[in-house]
Design a protein around this motif. Structure first.
Motif, PDB file in Angstrom:
ATOM      1  N   GLN A 257       0.802  -1.220   0.000  1.00 39.89           N
ATOM      2  CA  GLN A 257       0.000   0.000   0.000  1.00 39.89           C
ATOM      3  C   GLN A 257       0.836   1.272   0.000  1.00 39.89           C
ATOM      4  OE1 GLN A 257      -2.526  -1.861  -1.012  1.00 39.89           O
ATOM      5  NE2 GLN A 257      -3.829  -0.300  -0.091  1.00 39.89           N
TER       6      GLN A 257
ATOM      7  N   ARG B  25      -9.746  -3.453   1.055  1.00 46.26           N
ATOM      8  CA  ARG B  25      -8.609  -2.804   0.397  1.00 46.26           C
ATOM      9  C   ARG B  25      -8.995  -2.497  -1.035  1.00 46.26           C
ATOM     10  NH1 ARG B  25      -3.863  -6.354   0.852  1.00 46.26           N
ATOM     11  NH2 ARG B  25      -4.435  -7.309  -1.137  1.00 46.26           N
TER      12      ARG B  25
ATOM     13  N   HIS C 238      -7.387   1.571   2.448  1.00 47.62           N
ATOM     14  CA  HIS C 238      -8.093   0.623   3.288  1.00 47.62           C
ATOM     15  C   HIS C 238      -9.369   1.301   3.779  1.00 47.62           C
ATOM     16  CE1 HIS C 238      -4.103  -1.525   3.914  1.00 47.62           C
ATOM     17  NE2 HIS C 238      -4.933  -2.500   3.616  1.00 47.62           N
TER      18      HIS C 238
ATOM     19  N   ARG D  24      -9.938  -1.608   7.935  1.00 49.25           N
ATOM     20  CA  ARG D  24      -9.036  -2.469   7.166  1.00 49.25           C
ATOM     21  C   ARG D  24      -9.662  -3.814   6.806  1.00 49.25           C
ATOM     22  NH1 ARG D  24      -2.812  -1.132   7.481  1.00 49.25           N
ATOM     23  NH2 ARG D  24      -3.026   1.134   7.645  1.00 49.25           N
TER      24      ARG D  24
ATOM     25  N   ASP E 292      -4.666   5.058   6.127  1.00 47.82           N
ATOM     26  CA  ASP E 292      -5.435   4.164   5.255  1.00 47.82           C
ATOM     27  C   ASP E 292      -5.620   4.675   3.838  1.00 47.82           C
ATOM     28  OD1 ASP E 292      -5.852   2.268   7.272  1.00 47.82           O
ATOM     29  OD2 ASP E 292      -7.577   3.381   8.058  1.00 47.82           O
TER      30      ASP E 292
ATOM     31  N   ASN F 239      -7.506  -0.470  -4.467  1.00 51.57           N
ATOM     32  CA  ASN F 239      -6.418   0.218  -5.159  1.00 51.57           C
ATOM     33  C   ASN F 239      -6.843   0.517  -6.591  1.00 51.57           C
ATOM     34  OD1 ASN F 239      -4.939  -0.162  -2.820  1.00 51.57           O
ATOM     35  ND2 ASN F 239      -3.767  -1.886  -3.617  1.00 51.57           N
TER      36      ASN F 239
ATOM     37  N   LYS G   6      -4.225   4.155  -3.168  1.00 51.77           N
ATOM     38  CA  LYS G   6      -4.263   2.873  -2.475  1.00 51.77           C
ATOM     39  C   LYS G   6      -4.909   3.114  -1.117  1.00 51.77           C
ATOM     40  CE  LYS G   6      -0.407   0.887  -4.993  1.00 51.77           C
ATOM     41  NZ  LYS G   6       0.817   0.050  -4.964  1.00 51.77           N
TER      42      LYS G   6
END
Length: 815
Positions: free
Chosen positions: A101, A605, A598, A602, A554, A607, A596
């Motif tokens: 990340q 995820r 979260h 979390r 995040d 991206n 990227k």
């Protein structure tokens, strides 16, 4: 059962909304069986199967979305607290270990857990689960791969040509597509870096890089043994043994045996597309001191199998004009039984590689801290012999042999560390690569009434100095600056001759080593074109700039620019000096923006990356008939633009249930393709040219479920992947019969693992690939039949449905 029940409910909702108001849908019952959605109309006298394959993909996405909505509601989140999160993935995309990340590059990463869950045995298995990546076996055989990323690839495996997607094994560059289809028994991690990696992985990686990392020896004894049986009488055996010698020395051994009967029965000779592979990987780790780590690895592989199954899929003016002797060879769909002249077809290869990696932790020195010096030294030797009926016909319409003898040496030094009180990370290095080899390509072409031979030698050297600096201005803002200066020297020579069947005498017409150039139709002397040479010396600077901003723990966003470089070369199958070349270097300027992230403590995820790429002096392959047969040549077409995006999602839906999804979009167009019209006048034909092996849309969805029992874990995995229309030749007009329309593939796996048996654990898995036996092409090309002037198209098809049983036992350090 819960997943299937939910899939049924979602499918019912989708279908009901689609057919609302239809008198045909009075009452329906939805059943999901073996990944296919069935719709049963109760009022109809006949229960009809709705087997639209895409509904399976839509259903899985809808199911995952529904589960995500349910499981990630605030109430559910409050109950589950921190019981599950997305695992952190460490990668070495920037030649240092860091979180996926935090890397300002579009990267897909597969851990050892992912590799085991998907049942991966070679590099082609990651293709369907990676956005904007296609990986298929070489069109000639099972000895290498065609890897295409963001529209960039090389479809021919001639020795003078380099791949445009680099493959690296434990940091060692693999110089050719032939010999790159690794059957590795034990991989620890696979990283796919998209876009030109001009700074740190600069050897011809215009499209991207695939990094394979094997498992290293540890100081605890352990082993893992996997046996597989499947249809087509498949029998696989994989073993990994970790055996420490003492607290300073450890070894590991990975062994692989794969044997499978042919996919296609042949009534006139050997059956087609079999597999017989033996491979071994031996690793030794030595710790001579607390600051030095020495890793030696040997990888060995031998294959003895039959090549893929080409088929004549269409002809221009019907079967009769193609010739009555070939009329039974034309098939528009995949055949399980063929009639190929092929008693002597074979594909044999032997590979031996050595690598020595030394890591030396130097500590602090002056302004720099945490200094580490790394050396990677390797030597690889590869031999391949292949004989194949290139058109899959009952007679030797076009028959080809490929004989490779190829050797490489690689040396790389890396110095990394930090400075400015940890605000600056840096890596600088030196790279050297040399390769030499011989490639002999005899061709028997009954359709042209001749035999041909091309015998090519290469001797190439590449050296580079590179570096990358990453400076953190604040806790949130950082900048990356990179560069690579590359210098390459390439030398090639070709001997070409033809033997007219009417004469039965071999007639040399080109030998670049002695300056022999004859017109192949009259055998009168000709002059090579201006710029003709057998040596190339070129250099390039490849910069990289990236700006990263960490909004919080995040969310990270980045923008980047990178230049990629691929040197010019020669065409090993050239029929005249003009085709031989040399052709010029190609460069690519790539701009990328992405984030990227979260989400939801979390548990999710996400991206995303968008890119825009300008390509200058694009190197393209031209396949064309000539008076002496069929020729392949590489040339600089002109300019091209590629733009698109990649999206990857991973979410923990409930305890034990994970959703993974990916989408890639590639819009690749030629801005300029210089050619000649029928009158010999220069013209731009860019509007009639397409990027090969490049689907505009690629997508995948995976549902992975595990349920713990008192003794072991039950697991279920469903992979759905697809892509839109793909072309295999650059010419658009008249080639739709070669192109592959959009299609989907379904893989599934059921497992019961972690069963305590003795001092270890036992696992049993049932799996199936290409569940609905999709017929899809993985390659194609066209040629003209000399006797009639008609055009014929050749297609190669992907693997049919395969299924099997895995039994795994592991103990010791493996647990």
């Amino acid at each position: 059962m819960f997943i299937l029940a939910l899939m049924e409910d979602v499918a019912l909702a989708l279908l009901t909304s689609r057919y609302m108001g239809s008198q045909r849908l009075k009452q329906v019952k939805i059943i999901v069986h073996k990944g296919i959605v069935y719709m049963l109309s109760i009022n109809s006298p006949q229960q009809s199967k709705v087997a639209f394959k895409r509904s399976c993909l839509a259903t899985a996405i809808a199911a995952g979305t529904a589960l995500l909505t349910i499981s990630l509601s605030p109430g559910v989140l409050a109950q589950q607290a921190d019981s599950f999160v997305i695992e952190e993935v460490l990668v070495t995309a920037r030649k240092k270990s860091e979180s996926l990340q935090s890397v300002p590059i579009s990267v897909s990463a597969f851990t050892a857990k992912d590799i085991a869950a998907m049942g991966m045995t070679n590099v082609t298995d990651i293709g369907i689960l990676t956005p904007n990546l296609q990986i298929n076996p070489n069109t000639g055989g099972n000895d290498g791969v065609v890897a295409c990323m963001r529209g960039l690839c090389r479809t021919d495996y001639m020795m003078t040509e380099d791949p445009q997607v680099g493959i690296y094994l434990d940091g060692v560059y693999i110089g050719k597509s032939v010999g790159s289809l690794f059957d590795v028994a034990e991989l620890e991690r696979v990283e796919v870096l998209r876009g030109p990696q001009g700074t740190l992985y600069g050897k011809n990686t215009l499209g991207g890089a695939i990094l394979l990392h094997t498992r290293k020896p540890t100081d605890e004894f352990g082993a893992k043994i996997t046996g597989t049986v499947g249809n087509f009488d498949a029998k696989y055996l994989r073993a990994h043994i970790n055996a420490p010698i003492n607290d300073k020395l450890a070894t590991s051994f990975s062994l692989l045996h794969k044997k499978r009967d042919a996919f296609v029965e042949n009534t006139l000779g050997k059956d087609v597309w079999s597999e017989d592979t033996q491979a071994a990987h031996i690793a030794v780790r030595w710790l001579p001191s607390d600051t030095v780590t020495v890793d030696y690895a040997l990888d060995w592989q031998t294959k003895d199998q039959s090549p893929l199954a080409p088929q004549i899929s269409s002809v221009s003016n019907g079967y009769l004009s193609f010739g009555p002797q070939y009329s039974g060879d034309v098939h528009t769909d995949r055949q399980s039984k063929v009639h190929i002249n092929g008693d002597d077809t074979f594909n044999k290869s032997d590979l031996l590689g050595h690598s020595l990696t030394v890591n030396w932790a130097l500590g602090d020195a002056g302004f720099a801290q945490n200094l580490n010096l790394k050396s990677i030294t390797s030597h690889r030797d590869y031999e391949n012999k292949m004989s194949v009926n290139s058109t899959g016909t009952a007679l030797r319409l076009i028959y080809s042999d490929d004989l490779f003898d190829y050797e490489t040496f690689n040396q790389e030094f890396q110095l990394s560390g930090t400075a400015a009180d940890g605000a600056l990370d840096f890596v600088v290095g030196l790279f050297y690569f040399e390769e030499d080899g011989n490639y002999v390509n005899p061709q028997i072409m009954d359709s042209f009434g001749i035999d041909k031979i091309h015998d090519t030698d290469i001797d190439n050297k590449s050296s580079a100095i590179f570096g990358e600096l990453n400076y953190r201005w604040t806790e949130k803002l950082s900048t990356t600056l990179g560069f690579r200066f590359t210098k390459e020297k390439r030398k090639g020579d070709v001997y070409a001759s033809l033997t007219p069947h009417a004469l039965g005498i071999e007639l040399p017409y080109m030998d670049t080593s002695i300056g022999l150039f004859l017109d192949s139709s009259t055998f009168l002397p000709i002059e090579p074109p201006p710029g003709f040479d057998t040596k190339i010396e070129t250099s390039s600077v490849s910069p990289r700039v990236a700006v990263t901003y960490d909004w919080n723990d995040d969310l990270m966003t980045y923008v980047s620019y990178a230049r990629g470089f691929k040197s010019g070369s020669f065409s090993a199958r050239a029929d005249n000096p003009t085709q031989w070349g040399p052709y010029d270097d190609a460069t690519i300027d790539s701009y990328e923006i992405g984030f990227k992230s979260h989400w939801l403590d979390r548990r999710v995820r996400l991206n995303v990356a968008a890119f825009y790429e300008d390509i200058e002096d694009m190197q393209v392959q031209i396949n064309q008939p000539s008076i002496i047969g069929f020729s392949n040549a590489i040339r600089n077409a002109g300019q091209a633009t590629v733009k698109g995006l990649e999206l990857e999602l991973r979410a923990m839906l409930t305890q034990g249930l994970e959703l993974s999804a990916g989408y890639g979009y590639t819009d690749a167009e030629y801005d300029e393709w210089n050619d000649f019209d029928s009158a010999g006048n220069p013209t731009n034909v860019a509007n009639d040219r397409a990027f090969e092996f490049t689907a505009r849309n690629t997508y995948n969805v995976t549902l992975n479920y595990s349920y713990p029992l008192e003794n072991g874990v039950l697991g279920a995995r469903l992979d759905l992947a697809g892509q839109s229309k793909t072309r295999f030749t650059p010419v658009i007009s008249g080639n739709d019969d070669i192109a592959q329309p959009s299609y989907d593939l379904i893989n599934a796996r059921l497992s019961y693992e972690g069963i305590n048996v003795g001092n270890g654990t036992l696992g049993v898995s049932l799996w199936v690939k290409n569940l609905d036996d999709e017929e899809y092409k993985i390659g194609g090309w066209e040629f003209n039949v000399a006797s009639t002037g008609d055009r014929a198209a050749v297609s190669q098809w992907g693997e049919p449905r395969t299924y099997g049983l895995d039994i795994v036992y592991e103990f010791g350090a493996r647990l």
